[in-house]
Scaffold this motif. Structure first.
Motif, PDB file in Angstrom:
ATOM      1  N   SER A 500       0.718  -1.349  -0.083  1.00  0.00           N
ATOM      2  CA  SER A 500       0.177   0.000   0.196  1.00  0.00           C
ATOM      3  C   SER A 500       1.059   1.265   0.169  1.00  0.00           C
ATOM      4  N   GLY A 501       2.221   1.151  -0.120  1.00  0.00           N
ATOM      5  CA  GLY A 501       2.961   2.174   0.106  1.00  0.00           C
ATOM      6  C   GLY A 501       3.389   2.852   1.335  1.00  0.00           C
ATOM      7  N   GLU A 502       3.054   2.036   2.332  1.00  0.00           N
ATOM      8  CA  GLU A 502       3.352   2.525   3.737  1.00  0.00           C
ATOM      9  C   GLU A 502       4.549   1.868   4.200  1.00  0.00           C
ATOM     10  N   MET A 503       5.243   2.315   5.253  1.00  0.00           N
ATOM     11  CA  MET A 503       6.366   1.872   5.950  1.00  0.00           C
ATOM     12  C   MET A 503       6.070   0.768   6.500  1.00  0.00           C
ATOM     13  N   PRO A 504       6.729  -0.519   6.747  1.00  0.00           N
ATOM     14  CA  PRO A 504       6.424  -1.520   7.647  1.00  0.00           C
ATOM     15  C   PRO A 504       6.806  -1.150   9.125  1.00  0.00           C
ATOM     16  N   GLU A 505       6.266  -1.787   9.931  1.00  0.00           N
ATOM     17  CA  GLU A 505       6.661  -1.402  11.370  1.00  0.00           C
ATOM     18  C   GLU A 505       7.849  -2.231  11.888  1.00  0.00           C
ATOM     19  N   LEU A 506       9.114  -1.189  12.085  1.00  0.00           N
ATOM     20  CA  LEU A 506      10.341  -1.856  12.189  1.00  0.00           C
ATOM     21  C   LEU A 506      10.907  -1.956  13.473  1.00  0.00           C
ATOM     22  N   ASP A 507       9.996  -1.415  14.562  1.00  0.00           N
ATOM     23  CA  ASP A 507      10.609  -1.183  15.794  1.00  0.00           C
ATOM     24  C   ASP A 507       9.609  -2.184  16.855  1.00  0.00           C
ATOM     25  N   ILE A 508       9.189  -3.209  16.370  1.00  0.00           N
ATOM     26  CA  ILE A 508       8.435  -4.136  17.138  1.00  0.00           C
ATOM     27  C   ILE A 508       9.404  -5.182  17.443  1.00  0.00           C
ATOM     28  N   ARG A 509       9.562  -5.951  18.309  1.00  0.00           N
ATOM     29  CA  ARG A 509      10.587  -6.772  18.923  1.00  0.00           C
ATOM     30  C   ARG A 509       9.934  -8.135  19.280  1.00  0.00           C
ATOM     31  N   ASN A 510       8.787  -8.491  19.435  1.00  0.00           N
ATOM     32  CA  ASN A 510       8.248  -9.516  20.121  1.00  0.00           C
ATOM     33  C   ASN A 510       7.402 -10.128  18.970  1.00  0.00           C
ATOM     34  N   GLU A 511       7.535 -10.160  17.682  1.00  0.00           N
ATOM     35  CA  GLU A 511       6.591 -10.858  16.907  1.00  0.00           C
ATOM     36  C   GLU A 511       7.529 -11.450  16.001  1.00  0.00           C
ATOM     37  N   ASP A 512       7.111 -11.787  14.593  1.00  0.00           N
ATOM     38  CA  ASP A 512       7.842 -12.595  13.806  1.00  0.00           C
ATOM     39  C   ASP A 512       8.457 -11.742  12.681  1.00  0.00           C
TER      40      ASP A 512
END
Length: 738
Positions: A500-512
């Motif tokens: 969709s042209g949005e930045m992915p979430e890069l600061d989450i540390r407890n998922e996949d």
């Protein structure tokens, strides 16, 4: 020779241990006067008893000692009667066996070849040789002499022995004359020596820059080069401009020569929306056929299945499933119409929808066939549907013609036996493969095409899924709703943000989905190696060989697949005294290495662990090297449940696969994916490539690099533009065909 690092040796060929008649590769024994030496390389038409002067290098095997790898060679006629007898007894001359050879040598001694070539009537004095047989022997000796002379002369132009075999097969006794008259004949499909090399040969022969043969070959070279970039055709104005720049001539000349190429049907021109496009004839015919066949399937659709909503409600009750409206619409379209394109991103329920379609078709008594472009995609399709899925090539029963081109046994004269055909991973299907399965599909049968239109297009020429959707002729259902259970995956959420042209979430540390910031290329590479070799196996239990896959946008550079593979090989499968190694075309392979097939080889045999046998290994198939037999020059690879043996010359079809390009990963899914994120070639930094990489990860994705690189890829929505004709031909946009 010291400057090149090559060694020289002269000796007599004692025996031919192995020979590949197709490309001239051989394993031979040479007596150099002091010892017997095993030599390997491209040694076409060499026979026992001949004297060879070979140039090459020693290869050391810890198991079998030394072998001499031949880079180039010169040959002489047998030097004495013993060598002459060995040569003629070897079967090198058709029609002359050991018994006849002995009689000829006893009568004519060291002059036997001269007599056989120039005085066939004298052969009639040998008991058992009639006049017709003597004339045939004479013709064969002259042919062999011509081959030797041809190879020497072509070698002077830098043409290798293996390439000389192809030239000889294509042009025969006129090979040298054809090359002198027109060096660009080497660019013909049957010979396939590149334009640049042909151009250098032409320059050595002092051919002028504006030579018409050169301009013709240059225009065809530009078209073929762009086929490698996915185009099935090129705008005529762009083609003549690019060819003029390549050749250093005026564009007016390339325009004139293009008209000649059109006139003699070397190319085909077609006008779409007032712009002329130029095709090679084969691709033009392929797209025309596909367009006409699709329109025919729309005119004569499969019969509609009645009561779809009631049948679907029954399935919902039976399996405790609640289908979304988009999924229900896809099922209705598939069962009521002859063709459906089902597309959507990860987590949107494509597989659930497809399973519903297949189940209802089978309950209606229809025979459904499932296929995908690659072996791994077909295996994944089988796992997700619980039904047998084949590669498209296997479904169509691929065979080979005399020039090693694929021919499908299933075609319009030998149709598939089915009521419905389901093709998965349609984005990977190129123009030629699309045409092939359309030819094999009977009229009145259902065709269901499944894919993700946001992924990278096919490696081969064409934009099948994009053109079919753009035509507006076919029913298309795009699943957009991401289901709650899928939304729990950050991989899925970020994939949809990227597309969709949005930045992915890069600061989450407890998922996949993890992002590790790193700004120095050397440190990025070291981190990737450590993740694959130590951290992920220790923390998650992933296998470095079978469950972790490194993806890179590019082959080149410090973080390209070539360099990463070297680093990963050294860490994951380091050398030790028990592992045999072999070097093929500059690449080092070691027992235990992860490797990938990099081209379709339809007649490469394999054995399954259950004892069944078959043929065909395909681009993108992955495996582990089980053993390397240096003496026999054989590499044995296990690919899932298949065992494939590669002779040294076919091992050029293998590459190390600890890291692979994103393009090569299409159709695959890996438990864990690791990918460098660092500025590289601008043409490889775009949204679709990042999206395709992210959607290859099943359980874990780790990006290592700079957030700026991620942002630049997300913001660059330059979908790989491809010039193709299918959409225009489907809508009747083609005219003025030449």
């Amino acid at each position: 020779m010291a400057e090149t690092g090559l060694l020289e040796m002269t000796g007599t060929v004692e025996q031919i241990i192995f020979r590949n008649e197709k490309n001239g590769y051989a394993v031979i024994e040479i007596n150099n006067g002091e010892e017997l030496v095993t030599a390997v390389g491209n040694l076409p038409f060499v026979g026992a008893g001949e004297e060879l002067h070979v140039v090459g290098n020693w290869i050391t095997s810890q198991n079998y000692g030394e072998q001499f790898h031949v880079e180039a060679f010169e040959r002489s006629k047998p030097a004495n009667e013993a060598a002459m007898l060995k040569y003629l007894s070897s079967g090198a001359v058709k029609g002359v066996g050991p018994s006849t050879a002995k009689k000829i040598v006893e009568l004519f001694g060291g002059t036997a070849l001269e007599v056989m070539e120039n005085e066939p009537e004298r052969l009639c004095s040998v008991r058992g040789i009639t006049k017709p047989k003597a004339e045939k022997i004479c013709e064969e000796v002259k042919r062999l002499g011509g081959i030797r002379q041809m190879m020497v002369q072509l070698g002077g132009y830098g043409i290798s022995p293996e390439e000389a075999v192809r030239v000889w097969k294509y042009y025969g006794a006129q090979s040298v004359d054809r090359v002198r008259e027109n060096p660009y004949c080497l660019c013909e499909d049957g010979v396939s020596i590149g334009f640049d090399r042909a151009d250098r040969i032409a320059a050595s022969l002092e051919r002028p820059q504006d030579d018409i043969c050169r301009v013709r070959a240059g225009i065809l070279h530009v078209i073929k080069h762009n086929m490698g970039n996915g185009h099935t055709c090129l705008p005529a104005d762009k083609l003549t401009s690019a060819a003029a720049r390549l050749l250093g001539v005026e564009q007016s000349l390339t325009r004139d020569v293009l008209e000649d190429l059109k006139a003699d049907t070397s190319v085909v021109a077609c006008t779409f929306r007032d712009r002329e496009f130029v095709f090679l004839p084969g691709l033009y015919r392929s797209e025309v056929y596909s367009a006409e066949r699709i329109k025919m399937l729309l005119r004569f659709p499969a019969p509609s299945v009645t009561g779809v909503d009631d049948r679907l409600a029954e399935v919902e009750r039976e399996f405790g499933i609640q289908y979304a409206e988009g999924q229900k619409q896809a099922v209705r379209e598939a069962l009521s119409k002859g063709i459906l394109i089902l597309t959507g991103g990860p987590g949107t329920g494509k597989t659930t929808t497809l399973n519903a379609i297949i189940r209802l078709l089978e309950r209606s008594g229809e025979k459904v066939l499932l296929a995908a472009p690659t072996g791994r995609a077909a295996k994944r399709m089988s796992e997700l549907t619980g039904r047998e899925a084949k590669t498209i090539h296997r479904l169509l029963q691929v065979e080979w013609d005399e020039e090693d081109r694929p021919v499908f046994a299933r075609n319009e004269k030998n149709l598939l036996e089915c009521d419905a055909l389901v093709i998965d991973e349609l984005s990977m299907v190129d123009t030629a493969l699309f045409e092939a399965f359309l030819r094999a599909l009977p009229l009145g049968r259902r065709l269901i095409l499944v894919g993700d239109s946001d992924q990278l297009p096919s490696v081969g020429p064409g934009n099948v899924i994009g053109d079919l959707i753009a035509s507006g002729l076919l029913p298309v259902v795009q699943l957009r709703q991401v289901f709650r259970q899928s939304m729990q995956s950050l991989i899925v959420r970020n994939a949809h943000r990227i597309v969709s042209g949005e930045m992915p979430e890069l600061d989450i540390r407890n998922e996949d989905f993890f992002f590790l910031k790193c700004t120095v290329p050397a440190n990025i590479g070291a981190t990737i190696v450590d993740l694959c070799n130590r951290r992920l196996p220790e923390s998650y239990g992933f296998s470095s060989l079978t469950e972790i896959q490194v993806l890179s946008p590019s082959r080149k550079g410090e973080l390209g697949t070539t360099e990463l593979n070297k680093k990963l090989q050294q860490a994951i499968n380091p050398p030790d005294g028990r592992k045999t190694e072999i070097r093929v075309n500059g690449s080092l392979f070691r027992e235990g290495d992860k490797v990938m097939q990099v081209r379709n080889d339809y007649n490469l045999p394999w054995n399954r662990l259950d004892g069944s046998v078959g043929e065909g290994v395909f681009n993108g198939d992955l495996g582990i090297i089980q053993s390397i037999d240096r003496r026999a020059s054989v590499i044995t690879v296990r690919m899932d449940d298949r065992i494939v043996s590669y002779e040294t010359e076919t091992a050029a079809e293998l590459e190390l696969a600890y890291a692979m390009t994103v393009h090569k990963s299409q159709g695959n899914e890996f438990p864990a994916v690791v990918m460098p994120m660092y500025r590289g070639a601008p043409q490889l930094a775009y949204r679709n490539l990042l999206y395709t990489a992210v959607t290859r990860a099943k359980s874990l994705l780790i990006l290592v690099g700079t957030p700026e690189t991620v942002r630049s890829m997300v913001e660059n929505n330059r979908k790989t533009r491809r010039y193709t004709g299918l959409a225009y031909l489907l809508t009747g946009g083609g005219e003025d065909e030449v």
